[in-house]
Design a protein around this motif. Structure first.
Motif, PDB file in Angstrom:
ATOM      1  N   GLU A 125       4.821  10.628   1.838  1.00  0.00           N
ATOM      2  CA  GLU A 125       5.160   9.484   0.986  1.00  0.00           C
ATOM      3  C   GLU A 125       5.422   8.313   1.902  1.00  0.00           C
ATOM      4  O   GLU A 125       6.443   8.259   2.579  1.00  0.00           O
ATOM      5  CB  GLU A 125       6.402   9.756   0.131  1.00  0.00           C
ATOM      6  CG  GLU A 125       6.154  10.651  -1.041  1.00  0.00           C
ATOM      7  CD  GLU A 125       7.329  10.708  -1.999  1.00  0.00           C
ATOM      8  OE1 GLU A 125       8.197   9.805  -1.970  1.00  0.00           O
ATOM      9  OE2 GLU A 125       7.373  11.667  -2.776  1.00  0.00           O
ATOM     10  N   CYS A 126       4.480   7.379   1.933  1.00  0.00           N
ATOM     11  CA  CYS A 126       4.559   6.231   2.833  1.00  0.00           C
ATOM     12  C   CYS A 126       4.226   4.971   2.054  1.00  0.00           C
ATOM     13  O   CYS A 126       3.375   4.985   1.168  1.00  0.00           O
ATOM     14  CB  CYS A 126       3.567   6.429   3.989  1.00  0.00           C
ATOM     15  SG  CYS A 126       3.417   5.029   5.104  1.00  0.00           S
ATOM     16  N   GLU A 127       4.907   3.880   2.413  1.00  0.00           N
ATOM     17  CA  GLU A 127       4.614   2.590   1.800  1.00  0.00           C
ATOM     18  C   GLU A 127       4.607   1.509   2.868  1.00  0.00           C
ATOM     19  O   GLU A 127       5.489   1.470   3.726  1.00  0.00           O
ATOM     20  CB  GLU A 127       5.665   2.240   0.752  1.00  0.00           C
ATOM     21  CG  GLU A 127       5.440   0.871   0.123  1.00  0.00           C
ATOM     22  CD  GLU A 127       6.536   0.510  -0.859  1.00  0.00           C
ATOM     23  OE1 GLU A 127       6.248   0.530  -2.066  1.00  0.00           O
ATOM     24  OE2 GLU A 127       7.657   0.205  -0.419  1.00  0.00           O
ATOM     25  N   LEU A 128       3.600   0.650   2.830  1.00  0.00           N
ATOM     26  CA  LEU A 128       3.537  -0.543   3.665  1.00  0.00           C
ATOM     27  C   LEU A 128       3.687  -1.734   2.741  1.00  0.00           C
ATOM     28  O   LEU A 128       2.915  -1.890   1.791  1.00  0.00           O
ATOM     29  CB  LEU A 128       2.203  -0.626   4.413  1.00  0.00           C
ATOM     30  CG  LEU A 128       1.955  -1.923   5.188  1.00  0.00           C
ATOM     31  CD1 LEU A 128       2.946  -2.068   6.343  1.00  0.00           C
ATOM     32  CD2 LEU A 128       0.518  -1.976   5.695  1.00  0.00           C
ATOM     33  N   ALA A 129       4.682  -2.573   3.007  1.00  0.00           N
ATOM     34  CA  ALA A 129       4.916  -3.753   2.171  1.00  0.00           C
ATOM     35  C   ALA A 129       5.031  -4.982   3.060  1.00  0.00           C
ATOM     36  O   ALA A 129       5.803  -4.991   4.018  1.00  0.00           O
ATOM     37  CB  ALA A 129       6.191  -3.581   1.352  1.00  0.00           C
ATOM     38  N   ASP A 130       4.248  -6.009   2.746  1.00  0.00           N
ATOM     39  CA  ASP A 130       4.344  -7.279   3.449  1.00  0.00           C
ATOM     40  C   ASP A 130       5.506  -8.066   2.869  1.00  0.00           C
ATOM     41  O   ASP A 130       5.680  -8.135   1.651  1.00  0.00           O
ATOM     42  CB  ASP A 130       3.048  -8.081   3.301  1.00  0.00           C
ATOM     43  CG  ASP A 130       1.892  -7.448   4.048  1.00  0.00           C
ATOM     44  OD1 ASP A 130       2.141  -6.690   5.009  1.00  0.00           O
ATOM     45  OD2 ASP A 130       0.733  -7.720   3.664  1.00  0.00           O
TER      46      ASP A 130
ATOM     47  N   LEU B 251       0.843  -1.197   0.000  1.00  0.00           N
ATOM     48  CA  LEU B 251       0.000   0.000   0.000  1.00  0.00           C
ATOM     49  C   LEU B 251       0.870   1.236   0.000  1.00  0.00           C
ATOM     50  O   LEU B 251       1.921   1.266   0.643  1.00  0.00           O
ATOM     51  CB  LEU B 251      -0.905   0.021   1.236  1.00  0.00           C
ATOM     52  CG  LEU B 251      -1.875  -1.146   1.402  1.00  0.00           C
ATOM     53  CD1 LEU B 251      -2.559  -1.068   2.755  1.00  0.00           C
ATOM     54  CD2 LEU B 251      -2.892  -1.145   0.284  1.00  0.00           C
ATOM     55  N   ILE B 252       0.403   2.272  -0.697  1.00  0.00           N
ATOM     56  CA  ILE B 252       1.124   3.539  -0.762  1.00  0.00           C
ATOM     57  C   ILE B 252       0.196   4.648  -0.301  1.00  0.00           C
ATOM     58  O   ILE B 252      -0.987   4.673  -0.680  1.00  0.00           O
ATOM     59  CB  ILE B 252       1.631   3.806  -2.191  1.00  0.00           C
ATOM     60  CG1 ILE B 252       2.645   2.727  -2.578  1.00  0.00           C
ATOM     61  CG2 ILE B 252       2.220   5.197  -2.310  1.00  0.00           C
ATOM     62  CD1 ILE B 252       3.110   2.790  -4.009  1.00  0.00           C
ATOM     63  N   ALA B 253       0.735   5.561   0.517  1.00  0.00           N
ATOM     64  CA  ALA B 253      -0.038   6.705   0.996  1.00  0.00           C
ATOM     65  C   ALA B 253       0.624   7.992   0.532  1.00  0.00           C
ATOM     66  O   ALA B 253       1.811   8.209   0.772  1.00  0.00           O
ATOM     67  CB  ALA B 253      -0.130   6.693   2.519  1.00  0.00           C
ATOM     68  N   LEU B 254      -0.189   8.828  -0.136  1.00  0.00           N
ATOM     69  CA  LEU B 254       0.282  10.133  -0.582  1.00  0.00           C
ATOM     70  C   LEU B 254      -0.553  11.266  -0.002  1.00  0.00           C
ATOM     71  O   LEU B 254      -0.291  12.430  -0.269  1.00  0.00           O
ATOM     72  CB  LEU B 254       0.274  10.206  -2.117  1.00  0.00           C
ATOM     73  CG  LEU B 254       1.150   9.168  -2.825  1.00  0.00           C
ATOM     74  CD1 LEU B 254       0.947   9.244  -4.333  1.00  0.00           C
ATOM     75  CD2 LEU B 254       2.617   9.331  -2.448  1.00  0.00           C
ATOM     76  N   ASP B 255      -1.584  10.900   0.785  1.00  0.00           N
ATOM     77  CA  ASP B 255      -2.403  11.914   1.465  1.00  0.00           C
ATOM     78  C   ASP B 255      -2.946  11.319   2.764  1.00  0.00           C
ATOM     79  O   ASP B 255      -2.749  10.142   3.053  1.00  0.00           O
ATOM     80  CB  ASP B 255      -3.525  12.452   0.569  1.00  0.00           C
ATOM     81  CG  ASP B 255      -4.527  11.403   0.137  1.00  0.00           C
ATOM     82  OD1 ASP B 255      -4.746  10.417   0.869  1.00  0.00           O
ATOM     83  OD2 ASP B 255      -5.121  11.571  -0.949  1.00  0.00           O
ATOM     84  N   ALA B 256      -3.631  12.144   3.549  1.00  0.00           N
ATOM     85  CA  ALA B 256      -4.120  11.720   4.862  1.00  0.00           C
ATOM     86  C   ALA B 256      -5.103  10.557   4.763  1.00  0.00           C
ATOM     87  O   ALA B 256      -5.099   9.665   5.621  1.00  0.00           O
ATOM     88  CB  ALA B 256      -4.752  12.900   5.591  1.00  0.00           C
TER      89      ALA B 256
ATOM     90  N   SER C 141       6.274  -7.137   8.040  1.00  0.00           N
ATOM     91  CA  SER C 141       6.037  -6.035   7.109  1.00  0.00           C
ATOM     92  C   SER C 141       7.040  -4.919   7.346  1.00  0.00           C
ATOM     93  O   SER C 141       7.646  -4.826   8.417  1.00  0.00           O
ATOM     94  CB  SER C 141       4.619  -5.474   7.292  1.00  0.00           C
ATOM     95  OG  SER C 141       3.654  -6.479   7.083  1.00  0.00           O
ATOM     96  N   ALA C 142       7.184  -4.078   6.339  1.00  0.00           N
ATOM     97  CA  ALA C 142       8.037  -2.894   6.447  1.00  0.00           C
ATOM     98  C   ALA C 142       7.188  -1.671   6.120  1.00  0.00           C
ATOM     99  O   ALA C 142       6.456  -1.651   5.134  1.00  0.00           O
ATOM    100  CB  ALA C 142       9.212  -2.995   5.484  1.00  0.00           C
ATOM    101  N   LEU C 143       7.301  -0.679   6.973  1.00  0.00           N
ATOM    102  CA  LEU C 143       6.623   0.596   6.791  1.00  0.00           C
ATOM    103  C   LEU C 143       7.702   1.623   6.504  1.00  0.00           C
ATOM    104  O   LEU C 143       8.647   1.767   7.285  1.00  0.00           O
ATOM    105  CB  LEU C 143       5.861   0.950   8.076  1.00  0.00           C
ATOM    106  CG  LEU C 143       5.060   2.234   8.077  1.00  0.00           C
ATOM    107  CD1 LEU C 143       3.890   2.135   7.095  1.00  0.00           C
ATOM    108  CD2 LEU C 143       4.544   2.519   9.484  1.00  0.00           C
ATOM    109  N   ARG C 144       7.600   2.306   5.370  1.00  0.00           N
ATOM    110  CA  ARG C 144       8.652   3.237   4.953  1.00  0.00           C
ATOM    111  C   ARG C 144       8.074   4.621   4.726  1.00  0.00           C
ATOM    112  O   ARG C 144       7.028   4.770   4.088  1.00  0.00           O
ATOM    113  CB  ARG C 144       9.312   2.741   3.667  1.00  0.00           C
ATOM    114  CG  ARG C 144      10.527   3.570   3.282  1.00  0.00           C
ATOM    115  CD  ARG C 144      11.081   3.185   1.936  1.00  0.00           C
ATOM    116  NE  ARG C 144      10.267   3.814   0.901  1.00  0.00           N
ATOM    117  CZ  ARG C 144       9.834   3.226  -0.187  1.00  0.00           C
ATOM    118  NH1 ARG C 144      10.115   1.975  -0.422  1.00  0.00           N
ATOM    119  NH2 ARG C 144       9.123   3.873  -1.068  1.00  0.00           N
TER     120      ARG C 144
END
Length: 150
Positions: A124-129, A7-12, A65-68
């Protein structure tokens, strides 16, 4: 596992979805890695597979998982003993507080009042399993020294 989530987050609103997926994740302090020169924070964790839990599985599994977070200008901590990498934390959730667009602050909220605040140029956030957590402990994967400002 049916597929590894990314998953990628670019906004709230996007970040709220990621926050729901990492709720109750187990994090070791040593798995919080602040790469100041790269403007990046990475958090390794063992999170509940909420899809499986919602589907009614008797024993929900955990996923490594990694949260970046990228474009991080500063990283501050509160009530987290950064000198003890084996301390286990429980992540409650993540919030974004907008400031001068597109920047703001990201707050990772942990049980017991601990928190990390990231000042970001933009979100800019990414959650990767990375795979199933086959370890018997409730803590995250491996350890690595952190370099956070207390």
């Amino acid at each position: 596992m049916t597929g590894q989530r990314k998953l990628i987050a670019l906004d709230a609103d996007d970040l709220a979805v990621i926050s729901a997926h990492v709720q109750d994740a187990a994090v070791n302090v040593g798995d919080i890695i602040w790469r100041q020169s790269e403007k990046r924070l990475v958090v390794g964790m063992s999170r509940l597979d909420w899809d499986q839990a919602i589907s009614g599985e008797v024993t929900p599994r955990r996923l490594v998982s990694a949260l970046r977070f990228d474009r991080v200008l500063a990283c501050k901590s509160r009530d987290i003993d950064l000198d003890t990498p084996d301390i286990a934390l429980e992540l409650f959730g993540i919030e974004f507080h907008a400031a001068e667009p597109p920047g703001g602050s990201v707050v990772l909220i942990f049980a017991g009042g601990g928190a990390l605040r990231l000042d970001v140029e933009c979100l800019e956030c990414e959650l990767a399993d990375l795979g199933p957590d086959d370890l018997t402990s409730e803590s995250g994967a491996g350890t690595e020294a952190s370099g956070l400002d207390a």
